[in-house]
Design an enzyme around this catalytic site. Structure first.
Site, PDB file in Angstrom:
ATOM      1  N   THR A 131       0.830  -1.121  -0.025  1.00  0.00           N
ATOM      2  CA  THR A 131       0.013  -0.115  -0.003  1.00  0.00           C
ATOM      3  C   THR A 131       0.755   1.085  -0.120  1.00  0.00           C
ATOM      4  O   THR A 131       1.822   1.359   0.845  1.00  0.00           O
ATOM      5  CB  THR A 131      -0.895   0.048   1.344  1.00  0.00           C
ATOM      6  N   LYS A 155       2.036   4.552   1.074  1.00  0.00           N
ATOM      7  CA  LYS A 155       1.858   5.567   2.051  1.00  0.00           C
ATOM      8  C   LYS A 155       2.876   6.423   1.772  1.00  0.00           C
ATOM      9  O   LYS A 155       3.910   6.514   1.002  1.00  0.00           O
ATOM     10  CB  LYS A 155       2.378   4.849   3.544  1.00  0.00           C
ATOM     11  N   LYS A 160      -0.670   7.514   3.232  1.00  0.00           N
ATOM     12  CA  LYS A 160      -1.896   7.340   2.329  1.00  0.00           C
ATOM     13  C   LYS A 160      -2.724   8.558   1.826  1.00  0.00           C
ATOM     14  O   LYS A 160      -2.986   8.579   0.733  1.00  0.00           O
ATOM     15  CB  LYS A 160      -3.039   6.558   3.237  1.00  0.00           C
ATOM     16  N   LYS A 170      -0.861  -0.703  -4.143  1.00  0.00           N
ATOM     17  CA  LYS A 170      -2.469  -0.476  -3.933  1.00  0.00           C
ATOM     18  C   LYS A 170      -2.691   0.776  -3.250  1.00  0.00           C
ATOM     19  O   LYS A 170      -1.984   1.542  -2.665  1.00  0.00           O
ATOM     20  CB  LYS A 170      -2.408  -1.261  -2.830  1.00  0.00           C
ATOM     21  N   ASP A 216      -4.765   3.431  -0.977  1.00  0.00           N
ATOM     22  CA  ASP A 216      -5.008   3.090   0.216  1.00  0.00           C
ATOM     23  C   ASP A 216      -6.825   3.094  -0.026  1.00  0.00           C
ATOM     24  O   ASP A 216      -7.473   3.578  -0.909  1.00  0.00           O
ATOM     25  CB  ASP A 216      -4.532   4.046   1.216  1.00  0.00           C
ATOM     26  N   HIS A 241     -11.383  -4.423  -0.803  1.00  0.00           N
ATOM     27  CA  HIS A 241     -11.054  -3.945   0.566  1.00  0.00           C
ATOM     28  C   HIS A 241     -12.065  -3.829   1.516  1.00  0.00           C
ATOM     29  O   HIS A 241     -13.320  -3.356   0.976  1.00  0.00           O
ATOM     30  CB  HIS A 241     -10.289  -2.590   0.537  1.00  0.00           C
ATOM     31  N   ARG A 242     -12.018  -4.419   2.625  1.00  0.00           N
ATOM     32  CA  ARG A 242     -13.155  -4.444   3.700  1.00  0.00           C
ATOM     33  C   ARG A 242     -13.148  -3.382   4.735  1.00  0.00           C
ATOM     34  O   ARG A 242     -13.608  -3.564   5.780  1.00  0.00           O
ATOM     35  CB  ARG A 242     -12.887  -6.098   4.336  1.00  0.00           C
ATOM     36  N   SER A 302      -2.851  -8.227   4.965  1.00  0.00           N
ATOM     37  CA  SER A 302      -2.396  -6.835   5.076  1.00  0.00           C
ATOM     38  C   SER A 302      -2.583  -6.206   6.418  1.00  0.00           C
ATOM     39  O   SER A 302      -3.519  -6.418   7.059  1.00  0.00           O
ATOM     40  CB  SER A 302      -3.080  -6.037   3.987  1.00  0.00           C
TER      41      SER A 302
END
Length: 435
Positions: free
Chosen positions: A164, A166, A168, A192, A194, A285-286, A370
């Site tokens: 991810t 950063k 972010k 990825k 964020d 993404h959750r 992650s």
């Protein structure tokens, strides 16, 4: 004489049916129920079955116009939870006819829509759902699935590596693209966005998509490997979300991303259909899951949200790490990781799996580890998750004292070493750090 007696009646007279034989087409649910003091478990269980299907608090004359026996949810089994006072696992069977085909939204509205605010219950948690093939067959499921993804990326026999970007929030699009390029060039498969990077004043989505695409193609040209960046298409409206996915497709990038809980299942399913029709992979993404699943006795367990996502559609989903900064117990996590990847998952209460689940070759979803993991977790992660997973290191890559490319390279080297050692028969759990 009147047809029926008015007044409040006990749910258990109609909705508690311990002799019921469940049908192969029933959707089965396991709820953890904590009744209010003085409410017997049968009544609480029946109340859950009633309120989440056909029931209301009294007999209404329109009940005579339909067949309750055909349409009602039934509480068919109750067991006390070991070690908990006044807590029960309540099993409810719902007839298939209660649900709209191909709609996760409707499934959830029915099963968990109203019943969680119910007065007779102190707390309620949906622990597991059994989705029958008759229902899962009405869903497209993941746009591509694990095998097709490996073929698209030409990467086999190892977990995939992600990172991810950063910080972010706050980078300009060009600097963001630079970070993407450095990580991919250093040896990662994916970078990825964020989850909260959408289209903010300091970096609009179109600029970010453009610079990330440039970074991807440059890294691909230099490494000879296929690279990707999860471009977050989540937006305020479904139309805007699809617009972003269309632009990603026009740029020729391989994968987009969506926050499926904050974006909602309806939006997610639309995006999944678009992705299959247009050859895009979909990373899920959750964000917001802990609001729903963190309490032990109230809410919805993540394994249910994971099953729902496999129906709605996604090729990757975040599933906890077992070792990083966020919560997650090992066996339970592995339970729903298998639910995401495998075709047949046998009932196993020690892993939190209350029902056997048969997916009828609905494509699998890659679990993504992650959150607070770094290179020294690699042996454990390789052992726990196996080959079919994505391991994501955010700070664990960009936090390298020498910069992003060495950080990325370190992760890649560690991964290759672990996979090679495992294939040569060494025990990762024991000898991980020497490897």
């Amino acid at each position: 004489s009147v047809g029926f007696k008015a007044g409040v009646k006990d749910y258990k007279l109609t909705y508690y049916t311990p002799d019921y034989q469940t049908l192969d087409t029933d959707i089965l649910a396991a709820f953890r129920v904590t009744p209010q003091p003085g409410v017997p478990p049968e009544e609480a269980g029946a109340a859950v079955a009633a309120e989440s299907s056909t029931g209301t608090w009294t007999t209404v004359w329109t009940d005579g116009l339909t067949s309750l026996d055909r349409y009602k949810g039934r509480c068919y089994h109750i067991e006390p939870v070991a070690g908990e006072d006044n807590q029960y696992i309540v099993y409810v069977a719902y007839p298939l006819d209660l649900f709209e085909e191909g709609s996760v939204t409707n499934m959830f509205t029915s099963i968990v829509g109203n019943v969680f605010g119910f007065k007779a219950l102190r707390a309620l948690r949906l622990e597991d759902l059994r989705i029958p093939p008759a229902y899962s067959k009405t869903f497209q499921g993941p746009p591509h699935g694990i095998q097709v993804e490996r073929d698209k990326l030409n990467k086999y026999g190892r977990p995939l590596l992600g990172c991810t970007i950063k910080p972010k929030l706050g980078l300009s699009a060009k600097n963001y693209g630079r970070a993407v390029y450095e990580c991919l060039r250093g040896g990662l498969d994916f970078t990825k966005d964020d989850e909260n990077v959408n289209s903010q004043p300091f970096m609009r989505w179109r600029d970010r998509f453009l610079f990330c695409a440039e970074a991807i193609f440059k890294a691909q040209a230099e490494t000879g490997e296929i690279k990707g960046h999860y471009l977050n298409a989540t937006a305020g409206t479904c139309e805007e979300m699809i617009k972003r996915a269309v632009f990603a497709r026009e740029l020729g990038v391989p994968i987009v991303m969506h926050d499926y809980l904050t974006g909602g299942f309806t939006a997610n399913t639309s995006l999944a259909h678009y992705c299959r029709d247009n050859g895009l992979l979909l990373h899920i993404h959750r964000a917001m899951h802990a609001v729903i699943d963190r309490q032990k006795n109230h809410g919805i367990h993540f394994r249910v949200l994971a099953k729902a996502l496999r129906l709605s559609g996604g090729d990757h989903i975040h599933s906890g790490t077992v070792v990083g900064k966020l919560e997650g117990e090992r066996d339970i996590t592995l339970g729903f990781v298998d639910l995401l990847r495998d075709d047949v998952i046998e009932k196993d209460r020690s892993r939190g799996i209350y029902f056997s689940q048969f997916w009828v070759s609905l494509p699998g979803v890659l679990p993504v580890a992650s959150g607070g993991i770094h290179v020294w977790h690699m042996p454990a992660l390789t052992e726990i998750f196996g080959d079919d997973s994505v391991l994501q290191f955010g700070g664990g890559t960009l936090g390298h004292p020498w910069g992003n490319p060495p950080g990325a390279a370190a992760n890649r080297v560690a991964l290759e070493a672990c996979v090679q050692a495992r294939n040569e028969g060494q025990d990762l759990a024991r000898e991980g750090n020497e490897i």
